[in-house]
Design a protein around this motif. Structure first.
Motif, short mmCIF file in Angstrom:
data_model
loop_
_atom_site.label_atom_id
_atom_site.label_comp_id
_atom_site.label_asym_id
_atom_site.label_seq_id
_atom_site.Cartn_x
_atom_site.Cartn_y
_atom_site.Cartn_z
N SER A 171 24.47 13.26 -12.23
CA SER A 171 24.73 12.59 -10.95
C SER A 171 25.33 13.55 -9.93
O SER A 171 24.97 13.51 -8.74
N TRP A 172 26.24 14.41 -10.36
CA TRP A 172 26.81 15.40 -9.43
C TRP A 172 25.71 16.35 -8.93
O TRP A 172 25.65 16.68 -7.74
N THR A 173 24.86 16.79 -9.84
CA THR A 173 23.78 17.70 -9.44
C THR A 173 22.82 17.01 -8.47
O THR A 173 22.32 17.64 -7.53
N ALA A 174 22.55 15.73 -8.70
CA ALA A 174 21.63 14.99 -7.83
C ALA A 174 22.15 14.94 -6.40
O ALA A 174 21.39 15.17 -5.44
N ILE A 175 23.43 14.64 -6.22
CA ILE A 175 23.96 14.54 -4.85
C ILE A 175 24.09 15.92 -4.21
O ILE A 175 23.82 16.08 -3.01
N ILE A 176 24.46 16.94 -4.99
CA ILE A 176 24.53 18.30 -4.44
C ILE A 176 23.14 18.79 -4.04
O ILE A 176 22.95 19.36 -2.96
N ALA A 177 22.15 18.54 -4.91
CA ALA A 177 20.78 18.95 -4.59
C ALA A 177 20.25 18.22 -3.37
O ALA A 177 19.50 18.80 -2.57
N GLY A 178 20.64 16.95 -3.21
CA GLY A 178 20.19 16.20 -2.04
C GLY A 178 20.69 16.80 -0.74
O GLY A 178 19.92 16.97 0.22
N PHE A 179 21.96 17.15 -0.68
CA PHE A 179 22.50 17.78 0.53
C PHE A 179 21.97 19.21 0.69
O PHE A 179 21.80 19.69 1.81
N ALA A 180 21.72 19.89 -0.43
CA ALA A 180 21.17 21.24 -0.36
C ALA A 180 19.77 21.24 0.23
O ALA A 180 19.41 22.13 1.01
N GLN A 181 18.97 20.24 -0.11
CA GLN A 181 17.61 20.15 0.43
C GLN A 181 17.61 19.95 1.93
O GLN A 181 16.63 20.28 2.59
N ASN A 182 18.69 19.44 2.46
CA ASN A 182 18.79 19.22 3.90
C ASN A 182 19.66 20.27 4.59
O ASN A 182 20.07 20.08 5.73
N GLY A 183 19.97 21.36 3.88
CA GLY A 183 20.67 22.49 4.48
C GLY A 183 22.14 22.24 4.81
O GLY A 183 22.70 22.93 5.67
N ARG A 184 22.78 21.31 4.14
CA ARG A 184 24.19 20.98 4.42
C ARG A 184 25.09 21.81 3.51
O ARG A 184 25.61 21.32 2.50
N VAL A 185 25.28 23.07 3.87
CA VAL A 185 25.97 24.00 2.99
C VAL A 185 27.44 23.62 2.80
O VAL A 185 27.97 23.68 1.69
#
Length: 410
Positions: A154-168
């Motif tokens: 679940s942590w990876t899913a939310i981090i990957a979601g923001f990463a896909q949208n460039g929210r560093v």
């Protein structure tokens, strides 16, 4: 005055009525789609007894049309009142992880709430990925906050979601929270963080994650090394990218392509060509992306003969060129002043040239003062893009640079 209890009861009834109407409308839309699908596949639909006696497992939905099959299977089972397997629910939600299917995804989420489905980690992670891939980051984070328990997935899913949208910055904040929660990141977590460093060109942060992945023992994972190559190349540290590439014991095709594009990005055509030759010597078959990176580097440097050989090698390797490859070779020939050869190549293309190819030829014709080729390129580009003002400007500049002698003969 109306008593408060009466007001609250009326309010609850209205909300419940609206909720029921929403669910009914959502299910009607979905079931109409299912009905059309059933009519099309009537000949191949198994019998009723076969459907009821066959146990549904993950392997049942991993076919060429796995996502579509899982979606309609879920609808049919729900219509019959049969509970579905957790893996099928996750597969169904993955079918909606696309901006074009976001409405269906919301309907499915609503249905899960309606039938009382628990927000478990697999379901919650799938919903987070669904909303994140559709750009709905607020909804994704809201689902994440509603999870009763959180693990690495679940942590990876939310981090990957923001990463896909460039929210560093948000990714870094979530990663800090993940570490504080004593949850250990996995290789996919690190890969997502490296991806957002690549898109944001954050070299310093990327180096920190490089050190962390070595400390955690992920340096032997090929996909992590590939992400590091892309990150270092994008951030301008081509030497570090080369070091990571050399340290990979078992390189895959992505490793080679990442390094080739890293060289191409900085105009290192000779290194890209040498890497392509080394690739072939090690019996790794290049694909269309490999040749595109080499052709792009040859175009920027002006290596005409090497570009020709690369294009011929591409055909020898049974790799079918697409418009991007033809665009590179036409631009390469055009910059070198070989306009007639470029025009002949366009005429022999098995696929129709696009406006980019004609625009490239027009720019080369203007640079080299070839009015006749320029006119042909401008006419062809205007046929594809009638309202392109840049074409008229380039054609006017071509006439202006040609001199009065050429204009008088036209």
């Amino acid at each position: 005055m109306i008593p408060q209890k009466v007001l609250q009861k009326v309010k609850d009834e209205v909300q419940e009525s609206c909720h029921h109407r929403l669910i009914k409308a959502c299910m009607q839309d979905i079931l109409e789609t299912q009905s059309r699908h059933s009519k099309i596949n009537k000949q191949t639909t198994p019998s009723k007894s076969a459907r009821q006696t066959t146990r549904l497992t993950p392997t049942k939905v991993h076919s060429s049309s796995a996502k579509e099959d899982a979606f309609f299977l879920f609808l049919e089972l729900h219509e019959r009142g049969i509970s579905v397997d957790l893996s099928i629910l996750c597969s169904v939600m993955s079918t909606c992880a696309d901006p074009a299917a976001i409405n269906t995804g919301v309907q499915l989420h609503t249905l899960l709430v309606k039938i009382g489905c628990d927000l478990s980690i697999p379901i919650g992670s799938s919903l987070i990925s669904l909303y994140a891939k559709c750009g709905k980051l607020d909804e994704a984070y809201q689902v994440f906050q509603m999870l009763p328990t959180r693990n690495t997935i679940s942590w990876t899913a939310i981090i990957a979601g923001f990463a896909q949208n460039g929210r560093v910055e948000t990714c870094l904040y979530l990663f800090v929270l993940m570490r504080r929660s004593m949850t250990k990141p996995n290789d996919f977590t690190i890969a997502s963080l490296l991806a957002v460093c690549t898109s944001s060109a954050c070299l310093g942060i990327g180096r920190s994650f490089h050190g962390l992945e070595i400390k955690m023992g992920f340096d032997m994972y090929v996909h992590i090394s590939n992400a590091l190559i892309s990150m270092y190349a994008k951030c301008g540290s081509i030497a570090d990218a080369q070091y990571v590439f050399d340290e990979i014991s078992r390189r895959d095709l992505i490793s080679w392509n990442s390094m080739i594009f890293g060289y191409s990005q900085y105009g290192l055509a000779e290194q890209a060509l040498n890497l392509l030759n080394e690739m072939i010597k090690e019996n790794v078959k290049p694909d269309a992306i490999s040749f595109l990176g080499v052709l792009s580097s040859c175009r920027h440097v002006g290596l005409v003969e090497e570009g020709r050989r690369c294009f011929s090698l591409m055909l020898d390797c049974d790799v079918k060129p697409d418009l991007d490859h033809y665009s590179c070779i036409v631009d390469l020939l055009g910059r070198a002043g070989l306009l007639n050869e470029a025009l002949d190549l366009i005429a022999r293309m098995p696929i129709p040239p696009n406006a980019v190819i004609w625009g490239s030829l027009l720019s080369s014709a203007r640079v080299h003062g070839n009015v006749w080729v320029g006119i042909r390129a401008a006419e062809s580009r205007l046929f594809l893009e009638p309202g392109c003002a840049a074409t008229y400007v380039q054609l006017a500049n071509l006439y202006a640079s040609a001199g009065p002698g050429i204009r008088s003969r036209m």
